[in-house]
Write a protein that holds these residues in place. Sequence first.
Motif, short mmCIF file in Angstrom:
data_model
loop_
_atom_site.label_atom_id
_atom_site.label_comp_id
_atom_site.label_asym_id
_atom_site.label_seq_id
_atom_site.Cartn_x
_atom_site.Cartn_y
_atom_site.Cartn_z
N PRO A 1 0.84 -1.20 0.00
CA PRO A 1 0.00 0.00 0.00
C PRO A 1 0.87 1.25 0.00
N GLU A 2 0.42 2.28 -0.67
CA GLU A 2 1.18 3.53 -0.75
C GLU A 2 0.49 4.61 0.06
N LYS A 3 1.20 5.70 0.27
CA LYS A 3 0.63 6.85 0.95
C LYS A 3 -0.70 7.21 0.29
N GLY A 4 -1.75 7.37 1.10
CA GLY A 4 -3.07 7.71 0.57
C GLY A 4 -3.97 6.51 0.36
N SER A 5 -3.42 5.29 0.40
CA SER A 5 -4.24 4.08 0.23
C SER A 5 -5.20 3.92 1.40
N GLN A 6 -6.32 3.29 1.13
CA GLN A 6 -7.26 2.87 2.17
C GLN A 6 -7.05 1.38 2.37
N VAL A 7 -6.91 0.94 3.63
CA VAL A 7 -6.58 -0.45 3.93
C VAL A 7 -7.45 -0.99 5.05
N ILE A 8 -7.47 -2.32 5.14
CA ILE A 8 -8.03 -3.03 6.28
C ILE A 8 -6.91 -3.93 6.80
N VAL A 9 -6.57 -3.79 8.08
CA VAL A 9 -5.52 -4.58 8.70
C VAL A 9 -6.13 -5.39 9.83
N THR A 10 -5.73 -6.65 9.96
CA THR A 10 -6.13 -7.46 11.10
C THR A 10 -4.88 -7.81 11.89
N GLY A 11 -5.06 -8.02 13.19
CA GLY A 11 -3.94 -8.37 14.05
C GLY A 11 -4.34 -8.33 15.51
N THR A 12 -3.35 -8.31 16.38
CA THR A 12 -3.59 -8.23 17.82
C THR A 12 -2.90 -6.98 18.37
N ILE A 13 -3.49 -6.38 19.38
CA ILE A 13 -2.94 -5.17 19.98
C ILE A 13 -1.82 -5.55 20.94
N GLU A 14 -0.68 -4.86 20.77
CA GLU A 14 0.49 -5.10 21.60
C GLU A 14 0.68 -4.02 22.66
N GLY A 15 0.10 -2.85 22.46
CA GLY A 15 0.25 -1.76 23.42
C GLY A 15 -0.35 -0.47 22.90
N VAL A 16 -0.50 0.50 23.79
CA VAL A 16 -1.08 1.79 23.44
C VAL A 16 -0.23 2.90 24.06
N ASP A 17 0.08 3.92 23.26
CA ASP A 17 0.80 5.10 23.74
C ASP A 17 -0.08 6.32 23.51
N LYS A 18 0.04 7.31 24.39
CA LYS A 18 -0.69 8.57 24.24
C LYS A 18 0.33 9.67 24.00
N PHE A 19 0.10 10.48 22.98
CA PHE A 19 1.03 11.54 22.62
C PHE A 19 0.32 12.88 22.65
N THR A 20 1.10 13.93 22.93
CA THR A 20 0.61 15.29 22.84
C THR A 20 1.47 16.02 21.81
N THR A 21 0.82 16.61 20.82
CA THR A 21 1.55 17.34 19.78
C THR A 21 2.03 18.67 20.32
N ARG A 22 2.87 19.36 19.57
CA ARG A 22 3.41 20.66 19.98
C ARG A 22 2.30 21.68 20.22
N ASP A 23 1.20 21.55 19.46
CA ASP A 23 0.11 22.50 19.63
C ASP A 23 -0.90 22.07 20.71
N GLY A 24 -0.56 21.02 21.47
CA GLY A 24 -1.39 20.62 22.61
C GLY A 24 -2.46 19.58 22.32
N ASN A 25 -2.60 19.14 21.07
CA ASN A 25 -3.58 18.11 20.75
C ASN A 25 -3.07 16.74 21.20
N GLU A 26 -3.97 15.94 21.75
CA GLU A 26 -3.60 14.59 22.18
C GLU A 26 -4.13 13.57 21.18
N PHE A 27 -3.35 12.49 20.98
CA PHE A 27 -3.83 11.39 20.15
C PHE A 27 -3.22 10.10 20.65
N LEU A 28 -3.85 8.99 20.27
CA LEU A 28 -3.38 7.67 20.66
C LEU A 28 -2.60 7.03 19.53
N SER A 29 -1.61 6.24 19.89
CA SER A 29 -0.88 5.42 18.94
C SER A 29 -0.96 3.99 19.46
N VAL A 30 -1.54 3.11 18.66
CA VAL A 30 -1.76 1.73 19.06
C VAL A 30 -0.79 0.84 18.29
#
Length: 156
Positions: free
Chosen positions: A70-99
Amino acid sequence: MPDATVTIEGGVPWDPRYSATQNGTSVGNLAVLAGRSRPLDSGGWEEITKTQYECTFWREHHDLLASLHPEKGSQVIVTGTIEGVDKFTTRDGNEFLSVKVNASGLKVKPPKDQRRPQQGRAPQGPPQGGYGQPQAAPAADPWAGGDQGGYDPAPF
């Protein structure tokens, strides 16, 4: 008891990365962005949630990722198992999750302008072999038909 399998549907923000460990084990990494948004009266979109999934494809699953590439811009469906979750805050203060996902399956959706019209038939399910196996060419893909709702690119 095995881990529960998750299915992630979203967009690819940049091309996948391929490498190998020091002992030669092949590994591929694919980021997938998914989230929810709603239309605004002004015609734009309001982002409600956004999650980044860091999908790691090991060994034969690396080969699947490399074959479907898949290339940048592709739409995909991925299957798998979750290994962990991280929470990040961007420089402008927005929070998002990375799984972090140990990925075992992948489907790359054809671009919206290359999908065939639906022709009034129900989806037939995944191609033989399902997720985790290289898929048939898009022309033979029973899921490639028309706009099946929700396949529009995410507005972020």
